[in-house]
Design a protein around this motif. Structure first.
Motif, PDB file in Angstrom:
ATOM      1  N   ALA A 252      -2.985 116.680  22.304  1.00 21.42           N
ATOM      2  CA  ALA A 252      -2.702 118.078  22.648  1.00 21.42           C
ATOM      3  C   ALA A 252      -1.466 118.607  21.930  1.00 21.42           C
ATOM      4  CB  ALA A 252      -2.511 118.194  24.161  1.00 21.42           C
ATOM      5  N   LYS A 253      -0.724 117.750  21.258  1.00 19.56           N
ATOM      6  CA  LYS A 253       0.498 118.175  20.590  1.00 19.56           C
ATOM      7  C   LYS A 253       0.169 118.974  19.321  1.00 19.56           C
ATOM      8  CE  LYS A 253       3.546 116.284  23.323  1.00 19.56           C
ATOM      9  NZ  LYS A 253       4.610 117.052  23.975  1.00 19.56           N
ATOM     10  N   PRO A 254       0.945 120.040  19.018  1.00 20.22           N
ATOM     11  CA  PRO A 254       0.654 120.871  17.830  1.00 20.22           C
ATOM     12  C   PRO A 254       0.690 120.083  16.519  1.00 20.22           C
ATOM     13  CG  PRO A 254       2.251 121.950  19.281  1.00 20.22           C
ATOM     14  CD  PRO A 254       2.062 120.574  19.811  1.00 20.22           C
ATOM     15  N   ASP A 255       1.581 119.105  16.417  1.00 24.68           N
ATOM     16  CA  ASP A 255       1.721 118.341  15.167  1.00 24.68           C
ATOM     17  C   ASP A 255       0.887 117.064  15.156  1.00 24.68           C
ATOM     18  OD1 ASP A 255       3.395 120.153  14.049  1.00 24.68           O
ATOM     19  OD2 ASP A 255       5.251 119.113  14.595  1.00 24.68           O
ATOM     20  N   PHE A 256      -0.093 116.959  16.065  1.00 23.49           N
ATOM     21  CA  PHE A 256      -0.880 115.728  16.166  1.00 23.49           C
ATOM     22  C   PHE A 256      -1.526 115.357  14.835  1.00 23.49           C
ATOM     23  CE2 PHE A 256      -5.168 113.920  16.790  1.00 23.49           C
ATOM     24  CZ  PHE A 256      -4.811 112.690  17.319  1.00 23.49           C
ATOM     25  N   LEU A 257      -2.169 116.336  14.175  1.00 26.17           N
ATOM     26  CA  LEU A 257      -2.908 116.040  12.929  1.00 26.17           C
ATOM     27  C   LEU A 257      -1.986 115.769  11.747  1.00 26.17           C
ATOM     28  CD1 LEU A 257      -5.886 118.539  13.212  1.00 26.17           C
ATOM     29  CD2 LEU A 257      -5.888 116.063  13.583  1.00 26.17           C
ATOM     30  N   LYS A 258      -0.712 116.040  11.904  1.00 27.04           N
ATOM     31  CA  LYS A 258       0.243 115.685  10.843  1.00 27.04           C
ATOM     32  C   LYS A 258       0.437 114.173  10.789  1.00 27.04           C
ATOM     33  CE  LYS A 258       5.141 116.237   9.653  1.00 27.04           C
ATOM     34  NZ  LYS A 258       6.430 116.836  10.076  1.00 27.04           N
ATOM     35  N   TRP A 259       0.283 113.514  11.941  1.00 28.92           N
ATOM     36  CA  TRP A 259       0.550 112.072  12.030  1.00 28.92           C
ATOM     37  C   TRP A 259      -0.718 111.228  12.168  1.00 28.92           C
ATOM     38  CZ3 TRP A 259       5.426 110.428  11.195  1.00 28.92           C
ATOM     39  CH2 TRP A 259       6.455 111.376  11.331  1.00 28.92           C
ATOM     40  N   PHE A 260      -1.780 111.802  12.793  1.00 36.37           N
ATOM     41  CA  PHE A 260      -2.964 110.994  13.116  1.00 36.37           C
ATOM     42  C   PHE A 260      -4.217 111.610  12.507  1.00 36.37           C
ATOM     43  CE2 PHE A 260      -0.014 110.001  16.554  1.00 36.37           C
ATOM     44  CZ  PHE A 260      -0.116 108.614  16.620  1.00 36.37           C
ATOM     45  N   VAL A 261      -5.250 110.774  12.337  1.00 36.34           N
ATOM     46  CA  VAL A 261      -6.572 111.243  11.922  1.00 36.34           C
ATOM     47  C   VAL A 261      -7.607 110.605  12.856  1.00 36.34           C
ATOM     48  CG1 VAL A 261      -6.786 109.394  10.200  1.00 36.34           C
ATOM     49  CG2 VAL A 261      -8.226 111.424  10.017  1.00 36.34           C
ATOM     50  N   VAL A 262      -8.542 111.436  13.351  1.00 37.87           N
ATOM     51  CA  VAL A 262      -9.609 110.942  14.227  1.00 37.87           C
ATOM     52  C   VAL A 262     -10.836 110.682  13.364  1.00 37.87           C
ATOM     53  CG1 VAL A 262     -11.045 111.439  16.227  1.00 37.87           C
ATOM     54  CG2 VAL A 262      -8.684 112.274  16.151  1.00 37.87           C
ATOM     55  N   LEU A 263     -11.279 109.425  13.300  1.00 33.42           N
ATOM     56  CA  LEU A 263     -12.382 109.024  12.415  1.00 33.42           C
ATOM     57  C   LEU A 263     -13.710 109.035  13.165  1.00 33.42           C
ATOM     58  CD1 LEU A 263     -10.648 105.975  10.691  1.00 33.42           C
ATOM     59  CD2 LEU A 263     -10.870 108.287   9.762  1.00 33.42           C
ATOM     60  N   GLU A 264     -14.758 109.409  12.435  1.00 33.15           N
ATOM     61  CA  GLU A 264     -16.097 109.332  13.028  1.00 33.15           C
ATOM     62  C   GLU A 264     -16.559 107.881  13.094  1.00 33.15           C
ATOM     63  OE1 GLU A 264     -18.778 111.818  10.919  1.00 33.15           O
ATOM     64  OE2 GLU A 264     -17.630 113.666  11.277  1.00 33.15           O
ATOM     65  N   GLU A 265     -16.196 107.125  12.058  1.00 35.77           N
ATOM     66  CA  GLU A 265     -16.628 105.727  11.971  1.00 35.77           C
ATOM     67  C   GLU A 265     -15.488 104.825  12.458  1.00 35.77           C
ATOM     68  OE1 GLU A 265     -18.511 102.639   8.647  1.00 35.77           O
ATOM     69  OE2 GLU A 265     -17.736 104.592   8.040  1.00 35.77           O
ATOM     70  N   THR A 266     -15.706 104.142  13.544  1.00 35.86           N
ATOM     71  CA  THR A 266     -14.682 103.246  14.085  1.00 35.86           C
ATOM     72  C   THR A 266     -15.269 101.847  14.280  1.00 35.86           C
ATOM     73  OG1 THR A 266     -15.266 103.913  16.350  1.00 35.86           O
ATOM     74  CG2 THR A 266     -13.451 105.107  15.278  1.00 35.86           C
ATOM     75  N   PRO A 267     -14.458 100.786  14.336  1.00 38.20           N
ATOM     76  CA  PRO A 267     -13.014 100.819  14.118  1.00 38.20           C
ATOM     77  C   PRO A 267     -12.648 101.175  12.682  1.00 38.20           C
ATOM     78  CG  PRO A 267     -13.780  98.543  14.204  1.00 38.20           C
ATOM     79  CD  PRO A 267     -14.961  99.405  14.569  1.00 38.20           C
ATOM     80  N   TRP A 268     -11.417 101.601  12.490  1.00 39.53           N
ATOM     81  CA  TRP A 268     -11.001 102.133  11.187  1.00 39.53           C
ATOM     82  C   TRP A 268     -11.132 101.113  10.060  1.00 39.53           C
ATOM     83  CZ3 TRP A 268      -7.043 100.040   8.251  1.00 39.53           C
ATOM     84  CH2 TRP A 268      -6.240  99.087   8.884  1.00 39.53           C
ATOM     85  N   ASP A 269     -10.913  99.812  10.375  1.00 41.40           N
ATOM     86  CA  ASP A 269     -10.939  98.805   9.306  1.00 41.40           C
ATOM     87  C   ASP A 269     -12.350  98.355   8.951  1.00 41.40           C
ATOM     88  OD1 ASP A 269     -11.292  97.628  11.735  1.00 41.40           O
ATOM     89  OD2 ASP A 269      -9.833  96.017  11.456  1.00 41.40           O
ATOM     90  N   ALA A 270     -13.364  98.848   9.696  1.00 45.82           N
ATOM     91  CA  ALA A 270     -14.745  98.496   9.354  1.00 45.82           C
ATOM     92  C   ALA A 270     -15.335  99.486   8.359  1.00 45.82           C
ATOM     93  CB  ALA A 270     -15.604  98.464  10.620  1.00 45.82           C
ATOM     94  N   GLY A 271     -14.799 100.694   8.313  1.00 45.04           N
ATOM     95  CA  GLY A 271     -15.296 101.715   7.389  1.00 45.04           C
ATOM     96  C   GLY A 271     -14.477 101.743   6.115  1.00 45.04           C
ATOM     97  N   GLY A 272     -14.567 102.862   5.415  1.00 44.24           N
ATOM     98  CA  GLY A 272     -13.877 102.970   4.124  1.00 44.24           C
ATOM     99  C   GLY A 272     -12.575 103.724   4.191  1.00 44.24           C
ATOM    100  N   HIS A 273     -12.044 103.958   5.423  1.00 44.30           N
ATOM    101  CA  HIS A 273     -10.839 104.777   5.546  1.00 44.30           C
ATOM    102  C   HIS A 273      -9.656 104.181   4.780  1.00 44.30           C
ATOM    103  CE1 HIS A 273      -7.779 107.363   7.289  1.00 44.30           C
ATOM    104  NE2 HIS A 273      -7.103 106.284   7.630  1.00 44.30           N
ATOM    105  N   ALA A 274      -9.513 102.871   4.829  1.00 46.83           N
ATOM    106  CA  ALA A 274      -8.360 102.226   4.192  1.00 46.83           C
ATOM    107  C   ALA A 274      -8.349 102.421   2.682  1.00 46.83           C
ATOM    108  CB  ALA A 274      -8.347 100.736   4.525  1.00 46.83           C
ATOM    109  N   ASP A 275      -9.529 102.734   2.089  1.00 49.25           N
ATOM    110  CA  ASP A 275      -9.608 102.896   0.637  1.00 49.25           C
ATOM    111  C   ASP A 275      -9.457 104.344   0.187  1.00 49.25           C
ATOM    112  OD1 ASP A 275     -10.012 100.200   0.197  1.00 49.25           O
ATOM    113  OD2 ASP A 275     -12.164 100.357   0.530  1.00 49.25           O
ATOM    114  N   ARG A 276      -9.401 105.278   1.127  1.00 50.97           N
ATOM    115  CA  ARG A 276      -9.317 106.680   0.729  1.00 50.97           C
ATOM    116  C   ARG A 276      -7.913 107.025   0.275  1.00 50.97           C
ATOM    117  NH1 ARG A 276     -12.257 108.340   6.062  1.00 50.97           N
ATOM    118  NH2 ARG A 276     -14.379 107.682   5.582  1.00 50.97           N
ATOM    119  N   ALA A 277      -7.851 107.992  -0.645  1.00 53.25           N
ATOM    120  CA  ALA A 277      -6.554 108.412  -1.180  1.00 53.25           C
ATOM    121  C   ALA A 277      -5.705 109.094  -0.116  1.00 53.25           C
ATOM    122  CB  ALA A 277      -6.762 109.362  -2.369  1.00 53.25           C
ATOM    123  N   ASP A 278      -6.366 109.757   0.855  1.00 57.57           N
ATOM    124  CA  ASP A 278      -5.645 110.485   1.900  1.00 57.57           C
ATOM    125  C   ASP A 278      -5.515 109.657   3.180  1.00 57.57           C
ATOM    126  OD1 ASP A 278      -8.284 110.460   2.558  1.00 57.57           O
ATOM    127  OD2 ASP A 278      -8.356 112.518   3.322  1.00 57.57           O
TER     128      ASP A 278
END
Length: 571
Positions: A252-278
Motif C-alpha cells: 500500500a506504500k506509494p514507493d512500493f514499486l520503486k523497491w519491489f516487483v510482483v512477478l506472475e511466475e513464482t518462485p522468482w528463481d524458477a523463472g527468468g527474472h534473474a536474467d532480465r536486465a531490469d
C-alpha cells in the motif's frame, strides 16, 4: 574352432542392441570372400550367473580349448566381467590356464573398459613376435590405473569447460564445437564417451546458473533492509505486525514499486527474472523465504533498539539536568560514578554518554559565564578606580575575588578559574572601551544588531556617476560619502596593552572623525585592537561588521612574540 570363414553378405555387429534392430544401425558388411583366422580369444565369464554352474562352464571351456589347440593358432584366455568377478572363479580360471602350457590370461571388464585393448594386443604380439611384449596387468591394478587416468582427464576437461564456458546460457552444441580441437576434450571423450562429457558440461552450466541466482538472492537480501528503512521507518506501524500483514502494508506504500516487483511466475528463481536486465528490484515473493523473514524481524528489532537508545539518551540528559553533582567544568571522570547506572551501560557505549555530557557541559559553562557576566555588571563599582588601560594588580584581583567569592555565580566557575579570571580582565577592558567589538554579548550586542538591521532593511543611496572613475573607492569598501575617501579596516595584535597603546597613538594622529591624510589622500580608519585568545568571538579577527584589510603585529618580548605567532596561526 574353424580357421577359415566365409563372410559373404554378413553384417558387422557393434553392440547387442543391434540384434533384431539391424535397420536402426549402420549397415556395414564384412569383407567378401574367404576370411582366415589368425588366433583366438578364449573368453571365460567369471561373474556369478543365474542358473549357471561355473565348474560345468570351465569343463566346456576346457573342451573348447582342446579343439583350438589342434589349429596350432595362438590362444589368449580372456576373463570377462571381472568388475563382478568371483574370486574363486578367477583363481580356478588361472589354474586351468596354468595347466595348459602356460596360457596367457588377461582379466577384463567391457563395462569398465579395463584391459580390453590389452587382450587384443596380447594376441597380436603372439602373432607378430617383432612387437614388444605387452605387460599383462591384473584387473584391479589396471582398474586403479584407469581410474587415475580418467580422474586426471576429467580434471583437465572440467578445467577446460570452466575456462571456456562462463555463462549459464551456453548450449552443448555450440560449446562442444568450441572445445572439439582441445586435447582435454578429446582425451576425456575417448576415455568416457560423449554422453559423460555432455553430462559434466550440463552440471557446470547448472552450477553457473545456481551461482548467478545466489548472487541475485544475496543482492536482493542486501537491498531489503534499505527498502524496509525507506518504506516502514516508523516502529509504531509494524511493531505488532506479522510478516504476512507487513507485506500488505508494504504493497500500500506509494514507493512500493520503486523497491519491489510482483512477478506472475513464482518462485522468482524458477523463472527468468534473474536474467532480465531490469531485475534490480526485489521480487516480492522473496519475502516469504526464511532469510527475508529474519531480515524483517531484524528491522523491527533495530527500530525497537533505536527507540530504546533514544529513550536512554533523553533519560541521561534528564539525569544530567537534575544532578547536583554535575557542575560547570567538572571532568567526565569525576562525574561518571554519580550519574551512571547499569541500564545506561546496557544500551549505549560510554563514548556516546561522554559526547552528551560534553554538550551538556558546554551549555552549563555558557550559562555560568553569562550569569557571571551579569554578576560583574551588578558589581560595576569594583572597577571604577582602576587606571585606564592598566591590568588589575594581584592585590586588586584578590579584592575582586574576595567581594564576589560568596556569590553562587562566582562559585559556579570554581573549576574554570583561568576562564573566570579572563572574563574579569575582559570586563575591565569593556568598562574602559565600551564598543561593540569588546561587548561581552558578542553577536547579541545591541550596537552590532542595529547595524545589521539597518544594512538589511535600508537601501544604500544610489552610487554617483563619477564613482566609476574611482575603482579604489569600491575596492576599499568606502561608504556613499566622499569618493576620495578609502576605508581601511585594521587589526592591531599585541599582548599586555601593546595593541591598545598603538591604537590610541594612531587615533591621536587622526581627525575627529577617524580620518587620516597621507600624501594628499584621505583614509577612514577603523581599528580593532586584540590582546586575548583569538579563538574567542570577542577577539576574532573578523566579525559580521568588520572585515580586516590587514594586521599590525606588535611585540616587545619573547612571550609577546609567541602570542603573536600563535594568534596568527590560529586565525
Amino acid at each position: 574352432a574353424a580357421t577359415k570363414l566365409a563372410s559373404a553378405e554378413k553384417l558387422m555387429y557393434f553392440c547387442t542392441d543391434q540384434l533384431g534392430l539391424e535397420q536402426d544401425f549402420e549397415q556395414k558388411q564384412m569383407p567378401d570372400g574367404k576370411l582366415p583366422v589368425d588366433g583366438f580369444l578364449l573368453c571365460v565369464d567369471v561373474s556369478r550367473g543365474m542358473n549357471r554352474n561355473f565348474d560345468e562352464q570351465l569343463k566346456f571351456v576346457s573342451n573348447l580349448y582342446n579343439q583350438l589347440a589342434k589349429t596350432k593358432k595362438p590362444v589368449v584366455v580372456v576373463l570377462t566381467k571381472c568388475d563382478e568377478g568371483v574370486e574363486r572363479y578367477i583363481r580356478d580360471a588361472h589354474a586351468f590356464a596354468l595347466g595348459k602350457k602356460n596360457l596367457q590370461v588377461v582379466e577384463t571388464s567391457a563395462r569398465s573398459n579395463v584391459n580390453v585393448e590389452l587382450a587384443f594386443g596380447t594376441l597380436v604380439q603372439l602373432l607378430d613376435r617383432s612387437r614388444g611384449k605387452a605387460k599383462i596387468v591384473p584387473y584391479f591394478e589396471a582398474l586403479k590405473q584407469q581410474s587415475q587416468q580418467i580422474a586426471a582427464a576429467k580434471d583437465r576437461y572440467e578445467w577446460l569447460v570452466g575456462r571456456l564456458v562462463k555463462s549459464h546460457h551456453e548450449a552443448w552444441p555450440g560449446a562442444s564445437r568450441k572445445m572439439q580441437a582441445a586435447p582435454e576434450f578429446r582425451d576425456y571423450v575417448y576415455l568416457e564417451g560423449t554422453l559423460k562429457a555432455k553430462k559434466l558440461f550440463l552440471q557446470h552450466v547448472q552450477r553457473l546458473k545456481q551461482e548467478h541466482i545466489e548472487r541475485r538472492r544475496r543482492a536482493y537480501l542486501a537491498l531489503l533492509p534499505q527498502a524496509l528503512d525507506a518504506l516502514v521507518p516508523d516502529l509504531d506501524e509494524i511493531d505488532h505486525l506479522s510478516r504476512a500483514k507487513a507485506e500488505k502494508l508494504l504493497e500500500a506504500k506509494p514507493d512500493f514499486l520503486k523497491w519491489f516487483v510482483v512477478l506472475e511466475e513464482t518462485p522468482w528463481d524458477a523463472g527468468g527474472h534473474a536474467d532480465r536486465a531490469d531485475s534490480e528490484r526485489i521480487p516480492f515473493d522473496l519475502l516469504e523465504t526464511p532469510a527475508a523473514e529474519q531480515l524483517y524481524e531484524a528491522h523491527r528489532e533495530k527500530l525497537r533498539n533505536e527507540r530504546r537508545r533514544a529513550e536512554m539518551r533523553r533519560a541521561f540528559r534528564r539525569t544530567l539536568e537534575g544532578s547536583p553533582f554535575v557542575t560547570p567544568g567538572k571532568p567526565w571522570e569525576e562525574a561518571r560514578s554519580f550519574i551512571m547506572n547499569e541500564d545506561f551501560y546496557q544500551w549505549l557505549e560510554e563514548p556516546v554518554y561522554m559526547e552528551i555530557y560534553g554538550q551538556h557541559q558546554k551549555q552549563l559553562i555558557e550559562r555560568a559565564k553569562e550569569d557571571f557576566q551579569e554578576l560583574l555588571l551588578e558589581y560595576s563599582e569594583l572597577f571604577y578606580e582602576l587606571e585606564l588601560d592598566a591590568k588589575p594588580s594581584k592585590e586588586k584581583m584578590a579584592v575582586i575575588q574576595e567581594v564576589l567569592g560568596e556569590e553562587q555565580r562566582f562559585k559556579a566557575l570554581q573549576k574554570l578559574q583561568a576562564e573566570r579570571d579572563a572574563l574579569v580582565l575582559k570586563h575591565v577592558h569593556f568598562v574602559y572601551h565600551p564598543t561593540k567589538e569588546t561587548c561581552p554579548s558578542c553577536a547579541a550586542c545591541v550596537d552590532a544588531r542595529v547595524e545589521q538591521l539597518l544594512a538589511s532593511r535600508f537601501a544604500r543611496p544610489p552610487e554617483r556617476q563619477h564613482h566609476q572613475h574611482h575603482p579604489q573607492q569600491h575596492r576599499g569598501g568606502g561608504g556613499a560619502g566622499d569618493p576620495n575617501v578609502d576605508r581601511i579596516n585594521l587589526v592591531i595584535l599585541g599582548k599586555d596593552g601593546l595593541a591598545r597603546e598603538l591604537a590610541n597613538e594612531i587615533r591621536a594622529l587622526c581627525t575627529s572623525d577617524d580620518r587620516y591624510v597621507l600624501e594628499g589622500k584621505v583614509y577612514e580608519l577603523a581599528l580593532r585592537p586584540i590582546e586575548g585568545n583569538v579563538r574567542l568571538p570577542v577577539n576574532a579577527f573578523q566579525t559580521p561588521t568588520f572585515q580586516p584589510h590587514g594586521c599590525l603585529c606588535l611585540y616587545n618580548s619573547k612571550e609577546s612574540l609567541s602570542y603573536v605567532a600563535e594568534s596568527v596561526e590560529k586565525s
